[in-house]
Design a protein around this motif. Sequence first.
Motif, PDB file in Angstrom:
ATOM      1  N   TRP B  34     117.672  90.283 -24.218  1.00 47.17           N
ATOM      2  CA  TRP B  34     117.362  89.884 -25.624  1.00 47.17           C
ATOM      3  C   TRP B  34     116.973  91.051 -26.118  1.00 47.17           C
ATOM      4  O   TRP B  34     116.669  91.998 -25.767  1.00 47.17           O
ATOM      5  CB  TRP B  34     116.232  88.749 -25.430  1.00 47.17           C
ATOM      6  CG  TRP B  34     115.136  88.975 -24.413  1.00 47.17           C
ATOM      7  CD1 TRP B  34     115.207  88.544 -22.920  1.00 47.17           C
ATOM      8  CD2 TRP B  34     113.918  89.798 -24.329  1.00 47.17           C
ATOM      9  NE1 TRP B  34     113.829  89.027 -22.349  1.00 47.17           N
ATOM     10  CE2 TRP B  34     113.504  89.864 -23.335  1.00 47.17           C
ATOM     11  CE3 TRP B  34     113.679  90.723 -25.413  1.00 47.17           C
ATOM     12  CZ2 TRP B  34     112.273  90.594 -23.067  1.00 47.17           C
ATOM     13  CZ3 TRP B  34     112.274  91.589 -25.293  1.00 47.17           C
ATOM     14  CH2 TRP B  34     111.760  91.526 -23.920  1.00 47.17           C
ATOM     15  N   THR B  35     116.684  90.502 -27.464  1.00 45.38           N
ATOM     16  CA  THR B  35     116.539  91.775 -28.526  1.00 45.38           C
ATOM     17  C   THR B  35     115.532  91.105 -29.419  1.00 45.38           C
ATOM     18  O   THR B  35     115.877  90.051 -29.806  1.00 45.38           O
ATOM     19  CB  THR B  35     117.568  92.394 -29.258  1.00 45.38           C
ATOM     20  OG1 THR B  35     118.438  92.797 -28.315  1.00 45.38           O
ATOM     21  CG2 THR B  35     117.496  93.406 -30.198  1.00 45.38           C
ATOM     22  N   ILE B  36     114.502  91.822 -29.939  1.00 43.04           N
ATOM     23  CA  ILE B  36     113.501  91.366 -30.763  1.00 43.04           C
ATOM     24  C   ILE B  36     113.556  92.089 -32.093  1.00 43.04           C
ATOM     25  O   ILE B  36     113.694  93.315 -32.019  1.00 43.04           O
ATOM     26  CB  ILE B  36     112.015  91.305 -30.238  1.00 43.04           C
ATOM     27  CG1 ILE B  36     112.181  90.357 -29.282  1.00 43.04           C
ATOM     28  CG2 ILE B  36     110.901  90.964 -31.347  1.00 43.04           C
ATOM     29  CD1 ILE B  36     110.519  90.291 -28.647  1.00 43.04           C
ATOM     30  N   THR B  37     113.662  91.418 -33.230  1.00 41.27           N
ATOM     31  CA  THR B  37     113.480  92.125 -34.658  1.00 41.27           C
ATOM     32  C   THR B  37     112.124  91.729 -35.558  1.00 41.27           C
ATOM     33  O   THR B  37     111.844  90.671 -35.136  1.00 41.27           O
ATOM     34  CB  THR B  37     114.944  91.926 -35.353  1.00 41.27           C
ATOM     35  OG1 THR B  37     115.091  90.465 -35.559  1.00 41.27           O
ATOM     36  CG2 THR B  37     116.109  92.334 -34.262  1.00 41.27           C
ATOM     37  N   PRO B  38     112.031  92.556 -36.357  1.00 42.19           N
ATOM     38  CA  PRO B  38     110.570  92.430 -36.960  1.00 42.19           C
ATOM     39  C   PRO B  38     111.077  91.235 -37.964  1.00 42.19           C
ATOM     40  O   PRO B  38     112.277  91.255 -38.771  1.00 42.19           O
ATOM     41  CB  PRO B  38     110.342  93.465 -37.546  1.00 42.19           C
ATOM     42  CG  PRO B  38     111.469  94.366 -37.639  1.00 42.19           C
ATOM     43  CD  PRO B  38     112.414  93.872 -36.437  1.00 42.19           C
TER      44      PRO B  38
END
Lengths: 102, 102, 102, 327, 327, 327
Positions: B34-38
């Motif tokens: 997974w990837t988290i973006t602001p």
Amino acid sequence: MIETVIRKRIEILTDSALARRVTEAIDRAGITGWTITPVTSGKGRDGHWREERVMGTDKVFVLTIAPQDKAMALAEDLAPILSSHGLLLTMWDVEVIRGERF
Amino acid sequence: MIETVIRKRIEILTDSALARRVTEAIDRAGITGWTITPVTSGKGRDGHWREERVMGTDKVFVLTIAPQDKAMALAEDLAPILSSHGLLLTMWDVEVIRGERF
Amino acid sequence: MIETVIRKRIEILTDSALARRVTEAIDRAGITGWTITPVTSGKGRDGHWREERVMGTDKVFVLTIAPQDKAMALAEDLAPILSSHGLLLTMWDVEVIRGERF
Amino acid sequence: MDASVLQTFTSPVVLFFVLGLLAAFARSDLAIPEAIAKGMSLYLMAAIGLKGGVAVAKSGIDARVLGALLIGILASFALPLIANLLLRTFGRLDRINAGAVAAHYGSVSVVTYVTAVEILTGSQMAPQGFMVAVLAAMETPAILTGLLLARGLGKSSDGRSKGELLHEVFLNASVVLLLGAFAIGMIAGPDGFAEVTPFFEAGFKGVLCLFLLDMGLIAARRIMDARSVTWRLAVIAIALPLINGTLGTLAAHAIGLDVGSVAAFGVLCASASYIAVPAAMRLALPEADPGIYLTMSLSVTFPFNILINIGLITAFASMLAGGAAVP
Amino acid sequence: MDASVLQTFTSPVVLFFVLGLLAAFARSDLAIPEAIAKGMSLYLMAAIGLKGGVAVAKSGIDARVLGALLIGILASFALPLIANLLLRTFGRLDRINAGAVAAHYGSVSVVTYVTAVEILTGSQMAPQGFMVAVLAAMETPAILTGLLLARGLGKSSDGRSKGELLHEVFLNASVVLLLGAFAIGMIAGPDGFAEVTPFFEAGFKGVLCLFLLDMGLIAARRIMDARSVTWRLAVIAIALPLINGTLGTLAAHAIGLDVGSVAAFGVLCASASYIAVPAAMRLALPEADPGIYLTMSLSVTFPFNILINIGLITAFASMLAGGAAVP
Amino acid sequence: MDASVLQTFTSPVVLFFVLGLLAAFARSDLAIPEAIAKGMSLYLMAAIGLKGGVAVAKSGIDARVLGALLIGILASFALPLIANLLLRTFGRLDRINAGAVAAHYGSVSVVTYVTAVEILTGSQMAPQGFMVAVLAAMETPAILTGLLLARGLGKSSDGRSKGELLHEVFLNASVVLLLGAFAIGMIAGPDGFAEVTPFFEAGFKGVLCLFLLDMGLIAARRIMDARSVTWRLAVIAIALPLINGTLGTLAAHAIGLDVGSVAAFGVLCASASYIAVPAAMRLALPEADPGIYLTMSLSVTFPFNILINIGLITAFASMLAGGAAVP
Ligand SMILES: Nc1ncnc2c1ncn2[C@@H]1O[C@H](COP(=O)(O)O)[C@@H](O)[C@H]1O
Ligand SMILES: Nc1ncnc2c1ncn2[C@@H]1O[C@H](COP(=O)(O)O)[C@@H](O)[C@H]1O
Ligand SMILES: Nc1ncnc2c1ncn2[C@@H]1O[C@H](COP(=O)(O)O)[C@@H](O)[C@H]1O
Ligand code: NA
Ligand code: NA
Ligand code: NA
């Protein structure tokens, strides 16, 4: 009624150190532009990473809107380094207004 | 000609305090990463909010690429807490290269 | 089996100084909410720009989930200023859970 | 009393807070980047932790210190009960939201405390260094009471054990940084601290100015967007700091603390958390409405404490100490 | 030796690093915003560059300075060879990864150097100002050796010329800022520097505290997520700073530097880069696994140097200088 | 004249700007995180606002202050007319873009002013504190003239009323912070300011160094990417600061200000906004091309002012004051 046209939206997750490699490929493919957005953290096979801008291992999203053929050219161009450089590429169809610009 | 496969792209907007709940669910669903973006600010039924990291009520996007079945498993898993935890989940089909990774 | 409904996801790239123009249009279209995410840099016909928050020429993404009709109303509303204000608008279909909220 | 209140209004620290409030009410686009705000808040906590630890390294730990810690922990456990009662009856809140709000009023606000210390020090009534340990000790017990009030002894809604939750709550950033810096201050002592004084001491008040500017902006913007806070809740958000402040001042006076520490303890009881507790509530009571608890603690109680209640409590503590109001 | 080691553990700078390690191991959510961390790192590099330049403006450039620069550049070119040997044999790494790791150990860590300077200055053994120039000179040569080891003289995998790569490597942010600030310090001299002293000198140690807090958090979190680092690699990550530190100390002693500069040079050789080199490796050897080189340099070697090896090297340098261990 | 110019080139503040220019031209990846840059800019504005307010609290407001405010406001209204004329004729710009650019040259650059103050203070010619109020007063009138030139009295393109727009323009962050801090300085006075001096005064010059480093990077990168700026426009971007600087210096001399304030006023007129005005133009004239107005003001006029014109204006003001060139 406004008119929309279909374009490909391509998003590439890459180390920020390698972002210029990706944007140069976009320019090479003759696509009109690109936009970079930040990424906070993630997990893949390499384990979890966080904001590591201090260490140069942070990542960004490079996104670009292009007609189908140029999008394919870009994907072909990047394919050989996708694995070695750990890039993640997704693309899908979107509707855009002012389609002549892309 | 490179080959692409179809995967689901799922994006979940969540309070950052709850992001670990979401990423644990992704891990439970057997998805590779997974990837988290602001997120900067937003407006919903609760009124407008801004960058409020100081107060722990800021939000992030968690995004993950998964095959259809795992995506559905994830959605099922999260469905009960979507409302109580104020999550916003959208998903759509995307083409990916190196599909064996997801 | 959870139920999903189809909605439009609209993303608008805009100068942050103009973001309020866009969110006001979203409110006018009767859409329930919107989310703003940051943008780092980009290249278009105007040449390359970077994080320029100091100078007020930085950009953001405004994204909103809406039913087809409201999405179209929004696009109509924004169409006249897309070129003059340098906005970039893309939209596509997504599946959402808890569709009654949008 | 007037003197303390005036003292408040010529302090640059408070004036920057007022500037923030005014700028936001006038709908100016002035804003502090969130990374800077977060950085300033870490700096402030490291600095007060260090200073407190150094002070305790000098003075040692005695019965007075332990007494203050004890009433601090008791207050943090007990004060949510008063809040909950008011919120359920007069405030007409449901159980979940009342518990969530109550936790905020039992816990403490670091910035309210720091502002009070600046004002007290300006009036030659600096509180003792160990009060920083009391501050840290009061942050979390209230969260437990709030959760019990909201949910009883059952499991949390998403099936996580209480243990996991407590781990997250007790190791939250501000507790760890405050207590860690406190310990570093005790180990390094006055000599070790001297090396970092220019950074952590000389810059403190200026950073506090900019931080309060940001708090003013956030507090005012939040109240302008607020929808969920009724007039009944607004009244409670003013009444609780008055009640808790009075009780705290009396308790600290009763165990024989000096006037500055008495006032500081009163302010701790009067203050409401808007950092540690909201984050804990998002985890533990996600169904509770942040629109209620953040607006009450941040946009009503916090400004009321900064602008008025610190002055009132200081005057009350001085009175108890037998002195006239501060000069 | 014990004295130096103790000296280390009561320094607030090191204590904040330990706090960061402990907080991360206890899984606290304490974190420094990345913009703040980046800002602090720029500040630290500008400050040490300036200070070094001012010192050289005062002392002038002589044979000793040139000698130190020369052995620094040689060490940076040569030390990766030792590392590579250990990594390929005992460490069982393939050629690409061994070359990438080796580059890190030939290059230097700015923060390790700065921490050593603080500790040495605390023991009245401040190194000479020109050592900052040595630090800057040692950053990049190791990258060349590492690349040659990994890939020979061929082209890089994505068809870019070596020239382009070298441009990116030699103009990386930290080299440019260090040398730029060094030049500004030399031009502005002591008088010009006096104007900015409050900012760049008085705040330095405090900023270093918070920066090391962050490094502790990152180092500990990385090791908890680590998968690719075997026990063999962990052993090498401890052995290399011991070997390189000893060699460096001996070399600097041989060319007749003062005891503080000898110790500082030993620390430079012992330290492993975790900023400039990882960024260069992502560009030049993207197939190499950052999970290996970052974890080794940042999570094993860096803490080992800060907590133990700086003390050992200082004691060794004092011994060579004929003195007893530091008081 | 040479002395002032030399003075410029040994100031660390200016040297950091040059470092930024060089690093960007050499295509180094050196960069300051935007949150840090924004934070520094807020800090600088709060600090000069405070200092100015304290100075006026000491000196009081008299006819000279009012005179300076008046010519400042007049200049800001009138200078865009000169700019517009040059841009439409020699510059060959269309009406919209000419109006947008003209607004920048009537308004002021805070950092140019601050750099000039540092250089003037270094030559014992510190301008009066009230000049900060003049600076704030000059920020916005030019925007009105620019809009009138570009669009006449009609509605804005997206149908918003002028009233809404003016509200946004007059309450922009920098005006609010400058004037707010100025007011706080006046209320708190020298005593209140003393508490925050270490932060707002001692750190000032160092922060300015890093901020100018960033400005150098941005200015140089922008000009390398620039496409829309012709040689004609580049000439105008050099001519305008010379013309406006001369007119401003003469006007300030005519109303009898001291030599430092005369030079400071000359610099204000010579400087071009690159913060408040560009943001206002994106709102009010979105069709105008930021590639033109930002590149002219930020990448040509700003460096020209910092590196050359401040020295010229200082020498001119000294000459008018009957003195020889500064020592
Ligand atoms: N084809 C594209 N794909 C993605 N982003 C684009 C594209 N073209 C332009 N942009 C973005 O839109 C901004 C303005 O573009 P322009 O109006 O062409 O100068 C650029 O800075 C990019 O961030
Ligand atoms: N299935 C996935 N969905 C979304 N992001 C992913 C996924 N797998 C990997 N990533 C991202 O890609 C980065 C590198 O992944 P990997 O190459 O597997 O280590 C991770 O840190 C994530 O940010
Ligand atoms: N229709 C929408 N489109 C995009 N984002 C939304 C929408 N509705 C809500 N949001 C986001 O979800 C957050 C919470 O919404 P709510 O639960 O309605 O208060 C908001 O702050 C927005 O960031
Ligand atoms: Na309380
Ligand atoms: Na080394
Ligand atoms: Na001007």
